[in-house]
Design a protein around this motif. Structure first.
Motif, PDB file in Angstrom:
ATOM      1  N   CYS A 115      79.652  45.406  49.738  1.00  0.00           N
ATOM      2  CA  CYS A 115      79.715  44.344  48.744  1.00  0.00           C
ATOM      3  C   CYS A 115      78.670  43.300  49.129  1.00  0.00           C
ATOM      4  O   CYS A 115      77.998  43.450  50.155  1.00  0.00           O
ATOM      5  N   ARG A 116      78.567  42.231  48.361  1.00  0.00           N
ATOM      6  CA  ARG A 116      77.538  41.216  48.626  1.00  0.00           C
ATOM      7  C   ARG A 116      77.595  40.703  50.067  1.00  0.00           C
ATOM      8  O   ARG A 116      76.619  40.778  50.809  1.00  0.00           O
ATOM      9  N   ASN A 117      78.781  40.196  50.458  1.00  0.00           N
ATOM     10  CA  ASN A 117      78.902  39.585  51.782  1.00  0.00           C
ATOM     11  C   ASN A 117      78.697  40.585  52.902  1.00  0.00           C
ATOM     12  O   ASN A 117      78.046  40.284  53.898  1.00  0.00           O
ATOM     13  N   HIS A 118      79.236  41.775  52.718  1.00  0.00           N
ATOM     14  CA  HIS A 118      79.079  42.758  53.793  1.00  0.00           C
ATOM     15  C   HIS A 118      77.671  43.339  53.844  1.00  0.00           C
ATOM     16  O   HIS A 118      77.223  43.788  54.897  1.00  0.00           O
ATOM     17  N   PHE A 119      76.962  43.303  52.691  1.00  0.00           N
ATOM     18  CA  PHE A 119      75.561  43.730  52.740  1.00  0.00           C
ATOM     19  C   PHE A 119      74.744  42.736  53.579  1.00  0.00           C
ATOM     20  O   PHE A 119      73.944  43.130  54.436  1.00  0.00           O
ATOM     21  N   GLU A 129      71.662  41.553  58.385  1.00  0.00           N
ATOM     22  CA  GLU A 129      71.336  40.676  59.523  1.00  0.00           C
ATOM     23  C   GLU A 129      71.628  41.371  60.855  1.00  0.00           C
ATOM     24  O   GLU A 129      70.885  41.219  61.816  1.00  0.00           O
ATOM     25  N   LYS A 130      72.690  42.173  60.880  1.00  0.00           N
ATOM     26  CA  LYS A 130      73.010  42.927  62.102  1.00  0.00           C
ATOM     27  C   LYS A 130      71.901  43.925  62.417  1.00  0.00           C
ATOM     28  O   LYS A 130      71.530  44.128  63.560  1.00  0.00           O
ATOM     29  N   LYS A 131      71.392  44.563  61.353  1.00  0.00           N
ATOM     30  CA  LYS A 131      70.343  45.567  61.534  1.00  0.00           C
ATOM     31  C   LYS A 131      69.088  44.912  62.134  1.00  0.00           C
ATOM     32  O   LYS A 131      68.464  45.455  63.042  1.00  0.00           O
ATOM     33  N   VAL A 132      68.758  43.733  61.630  1.00  0.00           N
ATOM     34  CA  VAL A 132      67.577  43.029  62.140  1.00  0.00           C
ATOM     35  C   VAL A 132      67.811  42.605  63.596  1.00  0.00           C
ATOM     36  O   VAL A 132      66.943  42.789  64.463  1.00  0.00           O
ATOM     37  N   LYS A 133      69.004  42.082  63.870  1.00  0.00           N
ATOM     38  CA  LYS A 133      69.316  41.643  65.241  1.00  0.00           C
ATOM     39  C   LYS A 133      69.232  42.832  66.209  1.00  0.00           C
ATOM     40  O   LYS A 133      68.731  42.715  67.311  1.00  0.00           O
ATOM     41  N   LYS A 134      69.745  43.966  65.739  1.00  0.00           N
ATOM     42  CA  LYS A 134      69.746  45.166  66.585  1.00  0.00           C
ATOM     43  C   LYS A 134      68.304  45.598  66.897  1.00  0.00           C
ATOM     44  O   LYS A 134      67.980  45.971  68.023  1.00  0.00           O
ATOM     45  N   HIS A 170      63.819  33.418  56.575  1.00  0.00           N
ATOM     46  CA  HIS A 170      65.220  33.029  56.387  1.00  0.00           C
ATOM     47  C   HIS A 170      66.100  33.570  57.528  1.00  0.00           C
ATOM     48  O   HIS A 170      66.886  32.832  58.113  1.00  0.00           O
ATOM     49  N   VAL A 171      65.939  34.848  57.849  1.00  0.00           N
ATOM     50  CA  VAL A 171      66.768  35.450  58.911  1.00  0.00           C
ATOM     51  C   VAL A 171      66.471  34.778  60.248  1.00  0.00           C
ATOM     52  O   VAL A 171      67.384  34.393  60.981  1.00  0.00           O
ATOM     53  N   PHE A 213      61.539  43.685  60.876  1.00  0.00           N
ATOM     54  CA  PHE A 213      62.005  44.509  59.742  1.00  0.00           C
ATOM     55  C   PHE A 213      61.573  45.977  59.874  1.00  0.00           C
ATOM     56  O   PHE A 213      61.570  46.710  58.894  1.00  0.00           O
ATOM     57  N   TYR A 214      61.204  46.381  61.076  1.00  0.00           N
ATOM     58  CA  TYR A 214      60.670  47.738  61.314  1.00  0.00           C
ATOM     59  C   TYR A 214      61.588  48.836  60.780  1.00  0.00           C
ATOM     60  O   TYR A 214      61.139  49.854  60.286  1.00  0.00           O
ATOM     61  N   THR A 215      62.909  48.622  60.876  1.00  0.00           N
ATOM     62  CA  THR A 215      63.836  49.680  60.447  1.00  0.00           C
ATOM     63  C   THR A 215      64.514  49.350  59.106  1.00  0.00           C
ATOM     64  O   THR A 215      65.461  50.014  58.703  1.00  0.00           O
ATOM     65  N   VAL A 216      64.021  48.297  58.467  1.00  0.00           N
ATOM     66  CA  VAL A 216      64.626  47.844  57.208  1.00  0.00           C
ATOM     67  C   VAL A 216      63.859  48.416  56.019  1.00  0.00           C
ATOM     68  O   VAL A 216      62.627  48.335  55.970  1.00  0.00           O
ATOM     69  N   LEU A 217      64.564  49.000  55.064  1.00  0.00           N
ATOM     70  CA  LEU A 217      63.895  49.531  53.871  1.00  0.00           C
ATOM     71  C   LEU A 217      63.450  48.378  52.977  1.00  0.00           C
ATOM     72  O   LEU A 217      64.106  47.328  52.932  1.00  0.00           O
TER      73      LEU A 217
END
Ligand code: SF4
Ligand code: ZN
Length: 339
Positions: free
Chosen positions: A23-27, A32-37, A66-67, A210-214
């Motif tokens: 959902c919106r909030n969990h996305f 943000e978790k993906k970026v932190k990881k 922003h992140v 953002f290396y692993t972010v689509l």
């Protein structure tokens, strides 16, 4: 659309790899978790950093700002400054500059705007004109990429930055990967790593959080946070760039065969890791003209300036001499050295 795999509310995004819905909030939390990881996994940032965020004013770079700005509020040793390089592209850059200025004012983020005109002596529009008048074979994006990196590195050093963060996402990285295969630029492939550290050679460490972010994930994140620009403006030189054709092809492939993008990224990671273990330190030298880091005695930016007639006569004489002394440089220069 499915329901959120975490809370059961209507989902707005489904992860193509594991079919998890958000959902919106969990996305936002997932993103943000993906970026932190990614930051942690590739040891991108230490406890104390002055992070220079390279911002174009487009959705990806504002999302990155922003992140990092959000994360920096929990990390007292982190300071974030946005830097926008204005190449001088009429009718294009003005709009994205507005996006950064509006974001920075609203979120109280420090920013600086630096330009090709100030650092190189000519805007990209003027450079393209000069190049055409001199019969140089380079495309606008070739000058743009080289000079943008050069200006950003200089500006970041001037501002006391310890690291430069760029918004290259998974899609950008694999597009560049394929572009380099097509043009047989194998050496450039090895630079497509999530972190490029080269303090020794004068380059400030560069990271790609953002290396692993689509691309669609960063676009959605920007949209959900109200960061997206209302109207999309395309650079007038974009049509000359093969990237846009490759981007279309990869997207078509991904639609037919989900997972292709991650597959390409994983192949790239395997290749670059193999190379890194073979030669642990990529020895760089310093450009004998401008003092910036370079793989050759004269950096690419200075060679372009030389070919465009943007160097002083002393610099031009010195470059001519260096080309004579280092025949390898001839490969990178189109004009006859006597001109
Ligand atoms: Fe620069 Fe090419 Fe991008 Fe335009 S499309 S901003 S010229 S790299
Ligand atoms: Zn140089």
């Amino acid at each position: 659309m499915a329901n959120c795999s975490i809370c059961g509310r209507p989902a707005i995004y489904v992860n193509p790899v594991n079919n998890k819905a958000y959902c919106r909030n969990h996305f936002i939390e997932y993103f943000e978790k993906k970026v932190k990881k990614t930051i942690r996994k590739y040891r991108m940032l230490d406890k104390n950093e002055h992070i220079i965020v390279a911002v174009s004013g487009g959705k990806d770079s504002i999302a990155l700002l922003h992140v990092l700005h959000k994360l920096s509020r929990k990390m007292p040793g982190w300071r974030v400054t946005a830097v926008l390089v204005d190449e001088g592209i009429k009718g294009y850059r003005e709009k994205t500059v507005e996006n950064l200025v509006a974001y920075a004012a609203k979120n109280k983020v420090d920013y600086h705007i630096v330009s090709f005109k100030e650092y190189i002596g000519a805007s990209l529009d003027e450079i393209v004109e000069k190049g055409r008048a001199r019969g140089l074979p380079y495309l606008p994006c070739s000058y743009c990429g080289v000079f943008r990196r050069y200006v950003l590195n200089k500006a970041a050093r001037r501002l006391g930055g310890t690291v430069i963060a760029t918004a290259h996402n998974l899609d950008d990285v694999i597009q560049t990967f394929l572009m380099n295969i097509v043009s047989n630029s194998v050496d450039k492939i090895y630079k497509l790593t999530p972190v490029i550290s080269d303090e020794e050679g004068g380059f400030i460490k560069r990271i790609k959080p953002f290396y692993t972010v689509l691309e669609k994930e960063s676009a959605l994140y920007a949209l959900l946070n109200g960061l997206i620009e209302p109207e999309y403006v395309q650079c007038p030189y974009a049509e000359y760039n093969i990237r846009f054709t490759i981007r279309k092809l990869i997207n078509e492939l991904e639609d037919k065969h989900p997972g292709v993008k991650y597959g390409l990224l994983n192949s790239l990671i395997s290749l670059t890791q193999e190379k890194q273990t073979r030669d642990t330190v990529n020895k760089k030298q310093v450009c004998k003209i401008c003092g910036e880091p370079s793989s050759h005695p004269v950096c690419r930016a200075c060679l372009y300036r030389y070919e465009l007639g943007l160097t002083t006569s002393e610099e031009a004489d010195r470059i001519t001499e260096l080309i004579r002394e280092n025949p390898v440089l001839k490969k990178y220069v189109y004009l006859k050295q006597s001109s």
